[in-house]
Design a protein around this motif. Structure first.
Motif, mmCIF file in Angstrom:
data_model
loop_
_atom_site.group_PDB
_atom_site.id
_atom_site.type_symbol
_atom_site.label_atom_id
_atom_site.label_comp_id
_atom_site.label_asym_id
_atom_site.label_seq_id
_atom_site.Cartn_x
_atom_site.Cartn_y
_atom_site.Cartn_z
ATOM 1 N N LEU A 24 -54.418 -25.472 79.702
ATOM 2 C CA LEU A 24 -54.649 -24.889 78.743
ATOM 3 C C LEU A 24 -54.777 -25.293 77.164
ATOM 4 O O LEU A 24 -53.614 -26.209 76.856
ATOM 5 C CB LEU A 24 -53.625 -23.609 78.190
ATOM 6 C CG LEU A 24 -53.641 -22.331 77.358
ATOM 7 C CD1 LEU A 24 -53.601 -21.545 77.909
ATOM 8 C CD2 LEU A 24 -53.179 -22.654 75.659
ATOM 9 N N MET A 25 -55.886 -25.765 76.654
ATOM 10 C CA MET A 25 -56.599 -25.918 75.415
ATOM 11 C C MET A 25 -56.151 -24.560 74.289
ATOM 12 O O MET A 25 -57.326 -24.076 74.216
ATOM 13 C CB MET A 25 -57.388 -26.934 75.235
ATOM 14 C CG MET A 25 -56.694 -27.889 76.362
ATOM 15 S SD MET A 25 -55.692 -29.410 75.677
ATOM 16 C CE MET A 25 -55.467 -30.645 76.536
ATOM 17 N N LYS A 26 -55.928 -24.482 73.057
ATOM 18 C CA LYS A 26 -56.375 -23.572 72.059
ATOM 19 C C LYS A 26 -56.004 -23.934 70.981
ATOM 20 O O LYS A 26 -55.009 -25.013 70.437
ATOM 21 C CB LYS A 26 -55.549 -22.289 72.568
ATOM 22 C CG LYS A 26 -55.652 -21.325 72.100
ATOM 23 C CD LYS A 26 -54.445 -20.265 72.233
ATOM 24 C CE LYS A 26 -54.489 -19.210 71.386
ATOM 25 N NZ LYS A 26 -53.869 -18.294 71.954
ATOM 26 N N TYR B 184 -60.251 -20.311 69.795
ATOM 27 C CA TYR B 184 -60.895 -20.765 70.659
ATOM 28 C C TYR B 184 -59.866 -21.648 72.233
ATOM 29 O O TYR B 184 -59.023 -21.975 71.913
ATOM 30 C CB TYR B 184 -61.414 -22.772 70.352
ATOM 31 C CG TYR B 184 -63.147 -22.929 69.009
ATOM 32 C CD1 TYR B 184 -63.810 -22.362 69.417
ATOM 33 C CD2 TYR B 184 -61.882 -22.289 67.336
ATOM 34 C CE1 TYR B 184 -64.472 -22.367 68.608
ATOM 35 C CE2 TYR B 184 -62.917 -21.532 66.631
ATOM 36 C CZ TYR B 184 -64.395 -22.202 67.263
ATOM 37 O OH TYR B 184 -65.345 -22.298 65.770
ATOM 38 N N VAL B 185 -60.209 -21.340 73.333
ATOM 39 C CA VAL B 185 -59.375 -21.446 75.087
ATOM 40 C C VAL B 185 -60.521 -21.872 75.175
ATOM 41 O O VAL B 185 -61.474 -21.624 76.120
ATOM 42 C CB VAL B 185 -59.212 -20.500 74.860
ATOM 43 C CG1 VAL B 185 -57.956 -20.426 75.978
ATOM 44 C CG2 VAL B 185 -57.590 -19.829 73.763
ATOM 45 N N ALA B 186 -59.876 -23.266 76.153
ATOM 46 C CA ALA B 186 -60.382 -23.500 77.365
ATOM 47 C C ALA B 186 -59.126 -23.863 77.832
ATOM 48 O O ALA B 186 -58.017 -24.074 77.890
ATOM 49 C CB ALA B 186 -60.668 -25.402 77.021
ATOM 50 N N THR B 187 -59.299 -23.271 79.259
ATOM 51 C CA THR B 187 -58.490 -23.407 80.087
ATOM 52 C C THR B 187 -59.276 -23.499 81.819
ATOM 53 O O THR B 187 -60.765 -23.330 82.360
ATOM 54 C CB THR B 187 -58.113 -22.022 81.355
ATOM 55 O OG1 THR B 187 -59.528 -20.775 81.331
ATOM 56 C CG2 THR B 187 -56.710 -21.121 79.920
ATOM 57 N N GLY C 280 -54.039 -23.519 63.933
ATOM 58 C CA GLY C 280 -52.503 -24.083 64.828
ATOM 59 C C GLY C 280 -53.321 -24.793 66.341
ATOM 60 O O GLY C 280 -54.385 -24.690 66.266
ATOM 61 N N CYS C 281 -52.203 -25.491 66.958
ATOM 62 C CA CYS C 281 -52.506 -26.258 67.748
ATOM 63 C C CYS C 281 -52.387 -25.787 68.920
ATOM 64 O O CYS C 281 -50.609 -26.277 68.587
ATOM 65 C CB CYS C 281 -53.352 -27.510 68.199
ATOM 66 S SG CYS C 281 -53.353 -28.134 69.493
ATOM 67 N N HIS C 282 -51.941 -25.521 70.428
ATOM 68 C CA HIS C 282 -51.347 -25.111 70.955
ATOM 69 C C HIS C 282 -51.641 -25.422 72.684
ATOM 70 O O HIS C 282 -52.747 -25.965 73.271
ATOM 71 C CB HIS C 282 -51.048 -23.906 71.504
ATOM 72 C CG HIS C 282 -50.486 -22.587 70.372
ATOM 73 N ND1 HIS C 282 -49.480 -23.100 70.304
ATOM 74 C CD2 HIS C 282 -51.630 -22.463 69.346
ATOM 75 C CE1 HIS C 282 -49.319 -22.454 68.430
ATOM 76 N NE2 HIS C 282 -51.609 -21.789 68.250
ATOM 77 N N ILE C 283 -51.016 -26.740 72.986
ATOM 78 C CA ILE C 283 -52.004 -27.428 74.429
ATOM 79 C C ILE C 283 -50.187 -27.586 76.030
ATOM 80 O O ILE C 283 -48.813 -27.465 75.370
ATOM 81 C CB ILE C 283 -51.573 -28.742 74.355
ATOM 82 C CG1 ILE C 283 -52.499 -29.378 73.452
ATOM 83 C CG2 ILE C 283 -52.000 -29.346 76.099
ATOM 84 C CD1 ILE C 283 -52.685 -30.642 72.587
ATOM 85 N N GLU D 258 -50.301 -16.595 74.485
ATOM 86 C CA GLU D 258 -51.448 -16.445 75.371
ATOM 87 C C GLU D 258 -50.516 -18.280 75.819
ATOM 88 O O GLU D 258 -50.242 -18.364 77.610
ATOM 89 C CB GLU D 258 -52.269 -17.467 75.040
ATOM 90 C CG GLU D 258 -53.587 -17.435 76.200
ATOM 91 C CD GLU D 258 -55.044 -17.129 75.820
ATOM 92 O OE1 GLU D 258 -56.204 -17.295 76.331
ATOM 93 O OE2 GLU D 258 -54.831 -17.917 74.678
ATOM 94 N N ALA D 259 -49.886 -18.997 75.643
ATOM 95 C CA ALA D 259 -49.517 -20.353 75.928
ATOM 96 C C ALA D 259 -48.776 -20.421 76.900
ATOM 97 O O ALA D 259 -48.059 -19.986 77.764
ATOM 98 C CB ALA D 259 -49.064 -21.299 74.762
ATOM 99 N N ARG D 260 -47.535 -19.248 76.121
ATOM 100 C CA ARG D 260 -46.171 -18.988 76.638
ATOM 101 C C ARG D 260 -46.165 -18.242 78.322
ATOM 102 O O ARG D 260 -45.423 -17.942 79.233
ATOM 103 C CB ARG D 260 -45.020 -18.227 76.210
ATOM 104 C CG ARG D 260 -45.280 -16.782 75.587
ATOM 105 C CD ARG D 260 -44.385 -16.636 74.467
ATOM 106 N NE ARG D 260 -44.398 -15.600 74.269
ATOM 107 C CZ ARG D 260 -43.273 -14.269 74.777
ATOM 108 N NH1 ARG D 260 -42.256 -14.372 74.948
ATOM 109 N NH2 ARG D 260 -43.730 -12.998 73.670
ATOM 110 N N SER D 261 -47.111 -17.576 78.673
ATOM 111 C CA SER D 261 -47.649 -16.886 79.489
ATOM 112 C C SER D 261 -48.194 -17.717 80.291
ATOM 113 O O SER D 261 -48.024 -17.816 82.128
ATOM 114 C CB SER D 261 -48.876 -15.858 79.229
ATOM 115 O OG SER D 261 -48.008 -14.085 78.443
#
Length: 452
Positions: free
Chosen positions: A386-388, A367-370, A400-403, A210-213
């Motif tokens: 994007l915050m995940k 949990y995802v916020a865009t 995991g945390c992805h921003i 999701e983050a790379r897309s």
């Protein structure tokens, strides 16, 4: 047996320099170090540092557009590579001298020469000198890999991009990893017509899907001509530039082509096999948990071992080596939950497991916020943040945390501390938000977006 040195380090990059400095300065060991190019290695001379300075330079075009929306009377001219390049060279010279001074002050004897192994305790320098050492540490890093396609010699790599005499008007970046994506964004921001080919279905393989897309969509929104499932069939020099023929038969002419199709360990013609050092399929030096090879006197750290190819990891590995060998404190470098950032525009910061990795281990909540960030929203840009968070259902531990956002690298460094400490979703929830910030979304997402 008497040796010329207690330790001889081959390679003057981040890992090798840290090990040499600590061994000499903190334990009194007699240390020699050989570097064949420039002290500081890939990160300082032809990697992280000059790249980040180019990221900064390329971001000002968007900043000036935003400034006008905020009421400033801004007239932006074209970017001048001829002004930037000398300043870049001056800064890299300063950093290289700082590395040399660090070694000198620690008592390390440095040699500007290529070093190879003669045997388990002997190194041979390109100057004709030979030295014996009780321990040898190999920290020669990696080098860019260029596929064997017709005309590949016409292209440059990340090694040469900082040395260009002038900035091209158009460029093709070949590759889908973080280096390729970063330079596509850099060139686009500097006003270069940037096209990127990647042979796979989506860039940044290995990162959260999701983050790379999200990153890819923002790159296209910002002007990068990103073409996935596309590769170079051939390159040809023609009037007006380089003709690129793609695997689908399409053609284009660009001023410059840059390959960023991965890196391989820098182990060629070093005498490793002759000395008994085991080398893996990609040329990586095989080591145990303490960075020791099958030859007891020879160790290796950093990208040359192809474990986690990041500068701070190489530095930790170099320090752990000194703890183990010279301080009598066996120490394994910690490769778990290492934060990292991709300096695209916007940036991607990540720590821990991707959603895909976590889901393969057991039930998770995601949990995802865009949203559109306050600063760019006001300026009329379509950028989306994007915050995940990826959370284990049973323990509620954040896996995991992805921003994806401007300054995501800065944010993930701090979020990485919490994830490394084993924080749960409840720990995030009970932390009061800092308002108004983008990062506050990390502590205000109450209900899972999805559970798997």
């Amino acid at each position: 047996m008497s040796f010329d040195y207690d330790l001889f380090v081959i390679g003057g990059g981040s890992g090798g320099v840290r090990a040499a400095r600590l061994a000499s300065g903190e334990t009194g060991a007699k240390v020699g170090l050989a570097e064949e190019y420039r002290m500081g290695g890939t990160c300082v001379i032809r990697g992280c540092v000059p790249k980040k300075l180019m990221v900064f330079a390329s971001s000002y075009s968007g900043m000036m557009e935003d400034a006008a929306s905020y009421g400033w009377d801004v007239t932006a001219g074209d970017f001048s590579w001829s002004k930037f390049r000398p300043q870049l060279d001056t800064e890299l010279n300063r950093l290289e001298n700082a590395y040399r001074n660090t070694l000198r002050n620690a008592g390390v004897e440095a040699f500007d020469a290529r070093a190879t192994l003669k045997d388990a305790h002997t190194v041979s320098l390109s100057t004709g000198e030979e030295f014996t050492a009780k321990h040898i540490l190999i920290a020669t890093g990696g080098r860019p890999f260029t596929p064997d396609v017709p005309g590949a010699e016409l292209a440059i790599t990340s090694n040469e991009v900082f040395l260009l005499d002038e900035l091209p008007k158009s460029i093709l970046i070949v590759g889908g990893g973080f280096i390729a994506c970063e330079f596509a964004c850099i060139m686009n921001g500097l006003g270069v017509q940037a096209t990127q080919f990647y042979r796979g279905p989506q860039v940044l393989r290995g990162f959260d899907d999701e983050a790379r897309s999200h990153v890819a969509a923002q790159m296209v929104e910002n002007g990068v001509d990103l073409r996935v499932n596309t590769d170079v069939a051939s390159l040809e020099k023609v009037d007006g530039g380089i003709k690129v023929t793609a695997n689908d038969g399409s053609e284009m002419v660009v001023d410059q082509v840059m390959y960023a199709t991965g890196r391989v360990p820098n182990t060629g013609n070093m005498g490793l096999e002759e000395a008994g050092v085991e080398v893996g399929r990609k040329g990586e030096i095989v080591v145990d948990d303490f960075s020791q090879t099958k030859v007891p006197s020879i160790f290796a750290v950093g990208d040359v071992t192809d474990r986690i190819n990041l500068t701070p990891v190489a530095i930790r590995e170099g320090a752990a080596f000194v703890e183990t060998v010279f301080k009598g404190n066996p120490t394994k470098p910690d490769h778990e939950l290492v934060p990292s950032a991709v300096f695209t525009q916007p940036e991607l910061g990540t720590v821990g497991l991707t959603e895909e990795e976590a889901a393969a281990q057991g039930p998770i909540d995601v949990y995802v916020a865009t949203f559109r960030g306050m600063q760019t929203l006001f300026a009329g840009r379509q950028d989306k943040v994007l915050m995940k968070l990826v959370v284990d259902q049973a323990s509620q531990k954040v896996l995991g945390c992805h921003i994806v956002a401007d300054h995501a690298g800065e944010m993930i460094q701090l979020a990485g501390i919490a994830v490394k400490m084993g924080a749960t979703k409840a720990d995030f929830d009970r932390t009061v938000a800092v308002h108004p910030t983008m990062a506050e979304e990390l502590v205000t997402m109450k209900a899972p977006t999805r559970s798997t």
